[in-house]
Design a protein around this motif. Structure first.
Motif, PDB file in Angstrom:
ATOM      1  N   CYS A 177       0.840  -1.195   0.000  1.00  0.00           N
ATOM      2  CA  CYS A 177       0.000   0.000   0.000  1.00  0.00           C
ATOM      3  C   CYS A 177       0.875   1.245   0.000  1.00  0.00           C
ATOM      4  N   SER A 178       0.241   2.395  -0.129  1.00  0.00           N
ATOM      5  CA  SER A 178       0.948   3.662  -0.010  1.00  0.00           C
ATOM      6  C   SER A 178       1.066   4.050   1.458  1.00  0.00           C
ATOM      7  N   ARG A 180       0.232   6.870   2.670  1.00  0.00           N
ATOM      8  CA  ARG A 180      -1.010   7.574   3.027  1.00  0.00           C
ATOM      9  C   ARG A 180      -2.117   6.587   3.385  1.00  0.00           C
ATOM     10  N   ASP A 181      -2.283   5.534   2.570  1.00  0.00           N
ATOM     11  CA  ASP A 181      -3.327   4.547   2.866  1.00  0.00           C
ATOM     12  C   ASP A 181      -3.023   3.804   4.165  1.00  0.00           C
ATOM     13  N   TRP A 182      -1.758   3.553   4.422  1.00  0.00           N
ATOM     14  CA  TRP A 182      -1.379   2.900   5.679  1.00  0.00           C
ATOM     15  C   TRP A 182      -1.717   3.786   6.871  1.00  0.00           C
ATOM     16  N   LEU A 192      -4.909  -4.377   6.822  1.00  0.00           N
ATOM     17  CA  LEU A 192      -4.746  -4.375   5.370  1.00  0.00           C
ATOM     18  C   LEU A 192      -4.423  -5.798   4.932  1.00  0.00           C
TER      19      LEU A 192
END
Length: 206
Positions: A177-178, A180-182, A192
């Motif tokens: 993931c990115s 930011r998403d993390w 996730l």
């Protein structure tokens, strides 16, 4: 309702060798990955997630990571940030010859988030071993990096290597993931998940 992940952030080998030394990271550029590593470390600290910094040690005669050399030093951007544990390693996996597994068990960690360098070497060795040890694994794609290779096995650009490892990890071994998403998942206390080998292959065949 499932319990929130008990995460630790593992920051692998953010050392000067990859910035001003003999192994310059190319993709994503360090102008992207380094700020994201710093952001992840700050997110973790704010959320009470333990941060583990890993530093690679090589013999004094080594052309890279010679212990005590400028290239061996942690990058200034992360050297002074809060961390709960500092590991020195001599092999690719952060588990090999270190107390990482014991430390994670003592702190009841079930999810290991990986950032740092290199995606295809120390990150990969650590991701595979973590998965085989039964941990859930997350990889912050934009907080990692790769460099190009050419040898008797073939030639690959840094972008190709990074893209392939992201794809392979997410097919089975880790949620990719990115940063930011993390951070959003951390804020929400949510897990996730990776994809799976079968579906990853099916999509590629369509």
């Amino acid at each position: 309702m499932s319990a929130a992940p008990r995460r630790a952030l593992l920051v692998i080998d953010v050392q000067n060798e990859y910035f001003t030394g003999n192994l310059p990271i190319e993709y994503p550029p360090v102008s992207t990955s380094l700020p994201n590593i710093v952001s992840a470390m700050r997110t973790a600290d704010d959320a009470g997630i333990p941060v583990i910094v890993v530093q690679h040690d090589a013999p004094a005669a080594s052309p890279v990571f010679a212990q005590g050399s400028a290239g061996w030093q942690l990058h200034d951007a992360i050297a002074g940030l809060p961390r709960q544990h500092h590991i020195h390693k001599t092999m690719a996996s952060a588990f090999a010859g270190t107390d990482l597994a014991e430390w994670l068990a003592e702190h009841d960690i079930d999810t290991l988030t990986v950032a740092g360098y290199m995606m295809h070497n120390c990150d990969a060795a650590t991701v595979y071993e973590a998965a085989h040890r039964g941990l859930k694994v997350e990889v912050l794609a934009d907080a990692t990096g790769a460099l190009p290779y050419a040898n008797d096995g073939g030639r690959a650009s840094a972008e190709e290597i990074h893209r392939v490892y992201c794809t392979v990890f997410h097919s089975n071994f880790a949620a990719v993931c990115s940063t930011r998403d993390w951070a959003g998942a951390v804020a929400g206390g949510t897990a996730l998940a990776p994809d799976n080998v079968y579906l990853s292959n099916q999509r590629a065949r369509m």
